[in-house]
Design an enzyme around this catalytic site. Structure first.
Site, PDB file in Angstrom:
ATOM      1  N   MET A  30       0.855  -1.197   0.000  1.00 10.63           N
ATOM      2  CA  MET A  30       0.000   0.000   0.000  1.00 10.63           C
ATOM      3  C   MET A  30       0.891   1.248   0.000  1.00 10.63           C
ATOM      4  SD  MET A  30      -3.423  -0.958   2.058  1.00 10.63           S
ATOM      5  CE  MET A  30      -2.826  -0.697   3.707  1.00 10.63           C
ATOM      6  N   GLY A  31       2.148   1.069  -0.419  1.00 12.90           N
ATOM      7  CA  GLY A  31       3.052   2.211  -0.524  1.00 12.90           C
ATOM      8  C   GLY A  31       3.610   2.629   0.816  1.00 12.90           C
ATOM      9  N   HIS A  34       8.984   0.899   3.301  1.00 12.47           N
ATOM     10  CA  HIS A  34      10.048   0.872   4.300  1.00 12.47           C
ATOM     11  C   HIS A  34      10.886  -0.387   4.077  1.00 12.47           C
ATOM     12  CE1 HIS A  34       7.481  -2.080   6.223  1.00 12.47           C
ATOM     13  NE2 HIS A  34       6.485  -1.204   6.263  1.00 12.47           N
ATOM     14  N   HIS A  37       9.183  -3.730   3.256  1.00 12.41           N
ATOM     15  CA  HIS A  37       8.795  -3.922   1.849  1.00 12.41           C
ATOM     16  C   HIS A  37      10.030  -4.219   1.001  1.00 12.41           C
ATOM     17  CE1 HIS A  37       5.514  -1.018   3.171  1.00 12.41           C
ATOM     18  NE2 HIS A  37       4.824  -2.062   2.758  1.00 12.41           N
ATOM     19  N   LYS A 150       4.688 -10.128   9.509  1.00  8.30           N
ATOM     20  CA  LYS A 150       4.080  -9.237  10.508  1.00  8.30           C
ATOM     21  C   LYS A 150       2.555  -9.337  10.466  1.00  8.30           C
ATOM     22  CE  LYS A 150       3.483  -4.748  10.284  1.00  8.30           C
ATOM     23  NZ  LYS A 150       2.111  -4.532  10.798  1.00  8.30           N
TER      24      LYS A 150
END
Ligand code: PAF
Length: 282
Positions: A30-31, A34, A37, A150
């Site tokens: 979802m952009g 960090h 990702h 996570k």
């Protein structure tokens, strides 16, 4: 790096890539990217010939009173990061591209996994996740798709959905990436004030304590969750939503802890809701 905004362009490109005999790795996001990702991106780059990263803040997975409007968005920065990382394609559609007027078909997980924990607190959340991920699989036609541990419950639901709906994609779950003080990397960490940021690692510390107790032989989940409750209760600014020692496959609370258990915590730090978990094996 190619950037596609429409499902049609993305789909034509991925079909051609597959026809050319190249494998595709998909990293759905979802952009507000960090290191968590970027570790998924790295895994995809290392095992697929072409890596697609989708960036889409999916309205269907947010409840009415949740943070859809304020969810952090920084497309330009994300694109620059992905370009530097060597990603081949970014798929960044607008909401109306994914959910055009008249859209009425959703993927509805059923049978239990979606009812507990996040599903109980965020009704409809996994319906939104399953729907968008199914659409992303159809549009990008990946051989492999990468998700972070996570979001343990999301990972299990997506695996089951891919199996139930016969998607021929391998779902790979990658370890949680943490800050040096243990806080799990999350786009929502950017909501935390300095004081809240300092308090937030108590969630990880509570998971470590649970791990320690279980490794030392504690079999009673209630004893473990009672200690987590105490520890989070002592941490200023933290408000525990749930602490569970669950079966890693079904996410149902266990009666007695066996050789594998998943400890899961959700807590509010100020107004920010954070989740984390730890697989404990002994
Ligand atoms: O984990 C996320 O960021 C989202 O839930 C996902 C998988 C990209 C679907 O919107």
């Amino acid at each position: 790096m190619r950037i596609f905004k429409t499902a049609q362009e993305m789909s034509v490109f991925s079909r051609k890539t597959r026809r050319d005999g190249k494998s595709i790795g998909l990293v759905p996001t979802m952009g507000c990217l960090h290191e968590g990702h970027l570790s998924l991106v790295k895994s995809s780059l290392g095992s697929s010939e072409l890596t697609v990263v989708s960036i889409f803040v999916n309205p269907a997975q947010f409840g009415k009173n949740e943070d859809f409007d304020k969810y952090p968005r920084n497309l330009e920065k994300d694109i620059a990061l992905l370009k530097d990382s060597g990603v081949d394609v970014v798929f960044a559609p607008e909401a109306v591209e994914m959910y055009p007027e008249g859209f009425l078909t959703f993927v509805e997980p059923q049978g239990g996994l979606e009812e507990v924990l996040e599903g109980e607190i965020r009704p409809g959340h996994f319906r939104g996740v399953a729907t968008v991920v199914a659409k992303l699989f159809n549009i990008t036609d990946p051989d492999k798709a990468f998700f972070g541990q996570k979001d343990a419950q999301q990972c299990l639901i997506i695996k089951k959905m891919a199996q139930d709906l016969n998607f021929s994609v391998e779902i790979l779950i990658m370890p949680t990436v943490r800050e040096t003080d243990g806080l799990a990397k999350s786009s929502r960490n950017s909501y935390l004030s300095a004081k809240e940021r300092k308090a937030a690692p108590a969630i990880f510390k509570a998971l470590q304590m649970a791990q320690h107790m279980i490794e030392l032989g504690e079999n009673n989940p209630a004893a473990v969750t009672a200690e987590i409750r105490k520890m989070i209760g002592r941490a200023k600014l933290l408000d525990l939503e749930y602490a569970v020692v669950a079966d890693p496959e079904t996410l149902r609370p266990v009666e007695s802890i066996g050789s594998r258990a998943l400890a899961l915590i959700a807590a509010r730090v100020g107004t920010t809701r954070l989740i984390d978990n730890m697989l404990i094996e002994r």
